[in-house]
Design a protein around this motif. Structure first.
Motif, PDB file in Angstrom:
ATOM      1  N   ASP A 189     -75.542  52.575  39.376  1.00 54.74           N
ATOM      2  CA  ASP A 189     -76.457  51.734  38.608  1.00 54.74           C
ATOM      3  C   ASP A 189     -77.632  52.592  38.175  1.00 54.74           C
ATOM      4  O   ASP A 189     -78.086  53.463  38.916  1.00 54.74           O
ATOM      5  CB  ASP A 189     -76.928  50.552  39.465  1.00 54.74           C
ATOM      6  N   THR A 190     -78.126  52.366  36.958  1.00 56.34           N
ATOM      7  CA  THR A 190     -79.204  53.186  36.408  1.00 56.34           C
ATOM      8  C   THR A 190     -80.327  52.296  35.891  1.00 56.34           C
ATOM      9  O   THR A 190     -80.091  51.158  35.494  1.00 56.34           O
ATOM     10  CB  THR A 190     -78.707  54.068  35.240  1.00 56.34           C
ATOM     11  N   PRO A 191     -81.554  52.798  35.878  1.00 55.92           N
ATOM     12  CA  PRO A 191     -82.649  52.039  35.261  1.00 55.92           C
ATOM     13  C   PRO A 191     -82.411  51.880  33.761  1.00 55.92           C
ATOM     14  O   PRO A 191     -81.730  52.699  33.137  1.00 55.92           O
ATOM     15  CB  PRO A 191     -83.881  52.918  35.522  1.00 55.92           C
ATOM     16  N   GLY A 192     -82.976  50.824  33.185  1.00 53.37           N
ATOM     17  CA  GLY A 192     -82.865  50.633  31.749  1.00 53.37           C
ATOM     18  C   GLY A 192     -83.510  51.787  31.001  1.00 53.37           C
ATOM     19  O   GLY A 192     -84.549  52.305  31.404  1.00 53.37           O
ATOM     20  N   MET A 193     -82.878  52.204  29.905  1.00 53.79           N
ATOM     21  CA  MET A 193     -83.381  53.337  29.130  1.00 53.79           C
ATOM     22  C   MET A 193     -83.868  52.843  27.780  1.00 53.79           C
ATOM     23  O   MET A 193     -83.080  52.325  26.985  1.00 53.79           O
ATOM     24  CB  MET A 193     -82.274  54.389  28.963  1.00 53.79           C
ATOM     25  N   ARG A 194     -85.169  52.993  27.540  1.00 52.99           N
ATOM     26  CA  ARG A 194     -85.743  52.536  26.275  1.00 52.99           C
ATOM     27  C   ARG A 194     -85.616  53.592  25.180  1.00 52.99           C
ATOM     28  O   ARG A 194     -85.619  53.273  24.007  1.00 52.99           O
ATOM     29  CB  ARG A 194     -87.216  52.168  26.473  1.00 52.99           C
ATOM     30  N   GLU A 195     -85.531  54.847  25.558  1.00 51.26           N
ATOM     31  CA  GLU A 195     -85.435  55.924  24.568  1.00 51.26           C
ATOM     32  C   GLU A 195     -84.133  56.686  24.777  1.00 51.26           C
ATOM     33  O   GLU A 195     -83.870  57.201  25.861  1.00 51.26           O
ATOM     34  CB  GLU A 195     -86.629  56.878  24.673  1.00 51.26           C
ATOM     35  N   LEU A 196     -83.317  56.721  23.732  1.00 52.92           N
ATOM     36  CA  LEU A 196     -82.009  57.372  23.811  1.00 52.92           C
ATOM     37  C   LEU A 196     -81.944  58.477  22.773  1.00 52.92           C
ATOM     38  O   LEU A 196     -81.512  58.272  21.640  1.00 52.92           O
ATOM     39  CB  LEU A 196     -80.888  56.354  23.569  1.00 52.92           C
ATOM     40  N   LYS A 197     -82.408  59.650  23.158  1.00 54.14           N
ATOM     41  CA  LYS A 197     -82.424  60.788  22.241  1.00 54.14           C
ATOM     42  C   LYS A 197     -81.164  61.619  22.431  1.00 54.14           C
ATOM     43  O   LYS A 197     -80.814  61.981  23.552  1.00 54.14           O
ATOM     44  CB  LYS A 197     -83.667  61.647  22.494  1.00 54.14           C
ATOM     45  N   PRO A 198     -80.459  61.939  21.346  1.00 52.94           N
ATOM     46  CA  PRO A 198     -79.267  62.797  21.468  1.00 52.94           C
ATOM     47  C   PRO A 198     -79.637  64.211  21.881  1.00 52.94           C
ATOM     48  O   PRO A 198     -80.750  64.684  21.641  1.00 52.94           O
ATOM     49  CB  PRO A 198     -78.665  62.762  20.054  1.00 52.94           C
ATOM     50  N   THR A 199     -78.692  64.889  22.498  1.00 53.52           N
ATOM     51  CA  THR A 199     -78.914  66.257  22.965  1.00 53.52           C
ATOM     52  C   THR A 199     -78.602  67.292  21.900  1.00 53.52           C
ATOM     53  O   THR A 199     -78.971  68.452  22.040  1.00 53.52           O
ATOM     54  CB  THR A 199     -78.032  66.551  24.187  1.00 53.52           C
ATOM     55  N   GLY A 200     -77.866  66.891  20.864  1.00 50.60           N
ATOM     56  CA  GLY A 200     -77.429  67.840  19.844  1.00 50.60           C
ATOM     57  C   GLY A 200     -76.008  68.303  20.056  1.00 50.60           C
ATOM     58  O   GLY A 200     -75.452  69.038  19.230  1.00 50.60           O
ATOM     59  N   GLU A 201     -75.394  67.867  21.139  1.00 53.03           N
ATOM     60  CA  GLU A 201     -74.011  68.254  21.445  1.00 53.03           C
ATOM     61  C   GLU A 201     -73.032  67.126  21.131  1.00 53.03           C
ATOM     62  O   GLU A 201     -71.829  67.263  21.361  1.00 53.03           O
ATOM     63  CB  GLU A 201     -73.902  68.634  22.926  1.00 53.03           C
ATOM     64  N   GLU A 202     -73.522  66.016  20.595  1.00 49.76           N
ATOM     65  CA  GLU A 202     -72.680  64.850  20.330  1.00 49.76           C
ATOM     66  C   GLU A 202     -71.828  65.047  19.071  1.00 49.76           C
ATOM     67  O   GLU A 202     -72.173  65.833  18.182  1.00 49.76           O
ATOM     68  CB  GLU A 202     -73.545  63.585  20.171  1.00 49.76           C
ATOM     69  N   ASP A 203     -70.726  64.310  18.999  1.00 46.75           N
ATOM     70  CA  ASP A 203     -69.816  64.361  17.851  1.00 46.75           C
ATOM     71  C   ASP A 203     -69.958  63.064  17.060  1.00 46.75           C
ATOM     72  O   ASP A 203     -69.388  62.035  17.419  1.00 46.75           O
ATOM     73  CB  ASP A 203     -68.380  64.545  18.339  1.00 46.75           C
ATOM     74  N   VAL A 204     -70.752  63.103  15.994  1.00 47.97           N
ATOM     75  CA  VAL A 204     -70.969  61.899  15.191  1.00 47.97           C
ATOM     76  C   VAL A 204     -69.674  61.446  14.532  1.00 47.97           C
ATOM     77  O   VAL A 204     -69.385  60.248  14.441  1.00 47.97           O
ATOM     78  CB  VAL A 204     -72.054  62.155  14.123  1.00 47.97           C
ATOM     79  N   ALA A 205     -68.869  62.392  14.077  1.00 47.15           N
ATOM     80  CA  ALA A 205     -67.617  62.056  13.397  1.00 47.15           C
ATOM     81  C   ALA A 205     -66.692  61.254  14.296  1.00 47.15           C
ATOM     82  O   ALA A 205     -66.024  60.318  13.851  1.00 47.15           O
ATOM     83  CB  ALA A 205     -66.927  63.333  12.919  1.00 47.15           C
ATOM     84  N   GLU A 206     -66.633  61.604  15.583  1.00 52.88           N
ATOM     85  CA  GLU A 206     -65.766  60.883  16.515  1.00 52.88           C
ATOM     86  C   GLU A 206     -66.205  59.440  16.671  1.00 52.88           C
ATOM     87  O   GLU A 206     -65.378  58.536  16.788  1.00 52.88           O
ATOM     88  CB  GLU A 206     -65.778  61.583  17.878  1.00 52.88           C
ATOM     89  N   ASN A 207     -67.503  59.202  16.664  1.00 54.37           N
ATOM     90  CA  ASN A 207     -68.020  57.861  16.887  1.00 54.37           C
ATOM     91  C   ASN A 207     -68.062  57.013  15.621  1.00 54.37           C
ATOM     92  O   ASN A 207     -68.193  55.792  15.700  1.00 54.37           O
ATOM     93  CB  ASN A 207     -69.432  57.955  17.481  1.00 54.37           C
ATOM     94  N   PHE A 208     -67.970  57.642  14.469  1.00 53.64           N
ATOM     95  CA  PHE A 208     -67.966  56.914  13.198  1.00 53.64           C
ATOM     96  C   PHE A 208     -66.768  57.370  12.375  1.00 53.64           C
ATOM     97  O   PHE A 208     -66.902  57.729  11.210  1.00 53.64           O
ATOM     98  CB  PHE A 208     -69.269  57.158  12.441  1.00 53.64           C
ATOM     99  N   SER A 209     -65.610  57.335  12.976  1.00 52.68           N
ATOM    100  CA  SER A 209     -64.403  57.815  12.302  1.00 52.68           C
ATOM    101  C   SER A 209     -64.078  56.983  11.067  1.00 52.68           C
ATOM    102  O   SER A 209     -63.492  57.484  10.110  1.00 52.68           O
ATOM    103  CB  SER A 209     -63.220  57.815  13.270  1.00 52.68           C
ATOM    104  N   ASP A 210     -64.457  55.687  11.071  1.00 54.29           N
ATOM    105  CA  ASP A 210     -64.209  54.837   9.920  1.00 54.29           C
ATOM    106  C   ASP A 210     -65.040  55.291   8.718  1.00 54.29           C
ATOM    107  O   ASP A 210     -64.546  55.347   7.591  1.00 54.29           O
ATOM    108  CB  ASP A 210     -64.503  53.375  10.246  1.00 54.29           C
ATOM    109  N   VAL A 211     -66.300  55.642   8.962  1.00 56.73           N
ATOM    110  CA  VAL A 211     -67.162  56.132   7.881  1.00 56.73           C
ATOM    111  C   VAL A 211     -66.675  57.496   7.390  1.00 56.73           C
ATOM    112  O   VAL A 211     -66.628  57.759   6.184  1.00 56.73           O
ATOM    113  CB  VAL A 211     -68.625  56.223   8.356  1.00 56.73           C
ATOM    114  N   GLU A 212     -66.300  58.368   8.325  1.00 61.15           N
ATOM    115  CA  GLU A 212     -65.826  59.697   7.953  1.00 61.15           C
ATOM    116  C   GLU A 212     -64.540  59.615   7.117  1.00 61.15           C
ATOM    117  O   GLU A 212     -64.354  60.382   6.171  1.00 61.15           O
ATOM    118  CB  GLU A 212     -65.585  60.527   9.210  1.00 61.15           C
ATOM    119  N   ALA A 213     -63.670  58.665   7.482  1.00 64.18           N
ATOM    120  CA  ALA A 213     -62.417  58.508   6.736  1.00 64.18           C
ATOM    121  C   ALA A 213     -62.687  58.062   5.303  1.00 64.18           C
ATOM    122  O   ALA A 213     -62.024  58.514   4.357  1.00 64.18           O
ATOM    123  CB  ALA A 213     -61.510  57.498   7.444  1.00 64.18           C
ATOM    124  N   LEU A 214     -63.656  57.175   5.129  1.00 60.31           N
ATOM    125  CA  LEU A 214     -64.032  56.737   3.781  1.00 60.31           C
ATOM    126  C   LEU A 214     -64.643  57.896   2.994  1.00 60.31           C
ATOM    127  O   LEU A 214     -64.360  58.070   1.807  1.00 60.31           O
ATOM    128  CB  LEU A 214     -65.024  55.575   3.867  1.00 60.31           C
TER     129      LEU A 214
END
Length: 340
Positions: free
Chosen positions: A237-262
């Protein structure tokens, strides 16, 4: 373990400034002192160890007596960029199999926040599951599920539950089998602690009511904790996180494959999806096949990840330069004073 023949493995169940609580059995936990370098907060001074070298909740360590002496290799990590101007990474949990992204089906329901959480956790080598709590309070669960239909196309499971009902949360059983570890992430008031209590069958975690006008909660969980469940799984269990900043290592294409396909169907390869002729993305939005808010979030997160990636590259280059300078300085000292 060759360098520590008398050490035995234990798992970190709580992390504190000066040490850890570890466990070497289902009902056996005890405090241990940590190595001095593990006690320094990130960025305290040059040369401090990184989160890849410092244990966190979920990690396995070697313990000799009452001292943790080594960090064992991880198979997965969940992390985010820490708050502040300088680039730093913060470990949320290690060695987990599943991330439950928890969001309440009340006034705090936010598909865009869920997309942000998924961006952060999917790159860590874990399986995400979206858990929509407060299904008993929702006026229309069907509409909420429809707003997340893109996730099903990306093989992200979505489950709506009443976190207070033991039968309702049985749908989470496939991810809570013996030997598996899951972590709960989500904003304060989403129902993480309530869900934990129901899975445990006892009121272990403190809970509190949310504000009426926006359904946001206060931090009832103040630190990360790994808890064994009756099913044989472990839950963090973790405390609630109000700020979610990416690290720069994330794959945007994987998470928005529908947008990338278009985007691949656009007439021009360098299409900015604004007013260009033959833009498949704009065509999908106008036809009602792509949520314009999802596309706007895609652009926002893409820019944030690109900015974080640039900071990460600069940070790594700085570290490499400091290492080279350090070696050069040591060489000059050796030549001057005849050190060996």
């Amino acid at each position: 373990m060759a360098t520590h023949p008398k050490a035995s493995p234990a798992r970190v169940v709580e992390q504190h400034r000066s040490g850890y609580i570890v466990s070497d059995g289902p009902d056996q936990s005890f405090p241990v002192e940590s190595l001095p370098e593990w006690q320094r907060p990130p960025g305290f001074r040059k040369g401090t160890v990184t989160i890849d070298q410092r244990p966190g909740v979920g990690d396995w360590v070697l313990v000799e007596g009452r001292k943790a002496v080594a960090l064992l290799p991880r198979h997965s990590t969940i992390k985010r960029a820490a708050a502040g101007e300088h680039y730093q990474q913060q470990l949320i949990a290690a060695n987990v199999d599943t991330v439950f992204v928890v969001c309440g089906l009340d006034a705090d329901f936010n598909p865009r926040r869920i997309e942000r959480y998924l961006l952060l956790v999917r790159g860590g080598g874990v399986e995400p599951v979206v858990v929509l709590t407060k299904a008993d309070q929702a006026q229309d669960v069907t509409d909420a599920l429809a707003s997340l239909v893109e996730l099903a196309a990306q093989d992200v499971a979505v489950r709506a539950v009443n976190a207070k009902d033991a039968e309702s949360i049985l749908v989470l059983a496939p991810w809570l089998q013996p030997g598996r570890t899951a972590v709960l992430v989500g904003s304060s008031g989403a129902g993480k602690s309530t869900l934990t209590n129901t899975l445990l069958g006892i009121e272990k975690m403190k809970t509190s009511a949310v504000r009426e006008h926006d359904s946001r909660g206060r931090h009832t969980t103040t630190h990360r904790a790994l808890i064994p469940l009756p099913s044989g799984a472990c839950l963090i269990d973790t405390p609630g996180m109000r700020e979610l900043k990416p690290t720069g290592e994330e794959d945007v294409a994987e998470n928005f494959s529908d947008v990338e396909a278009l985007a691949d169907q656009c007439k021009f390869r360098d299409c900015h999806h604004e007013r260009e002729p033959g833009c498949a993305v704009r065509g999908a939005i106008e036809a009602g096949k792509l949520d314009p808010q999802r596309f706007a979030n895609y652009l926002k997160l893409r820019d944030e990840v690109a900015g974080a990636a640039n900071k990460l590259a600069n940070r790594r280059a700085q570290k490499a330069d400091e290492k080279v300078q350090g070696k050069a300085l040591n060489k000059r000292l050796d030549e001057k004073y005849g050190r060996h």
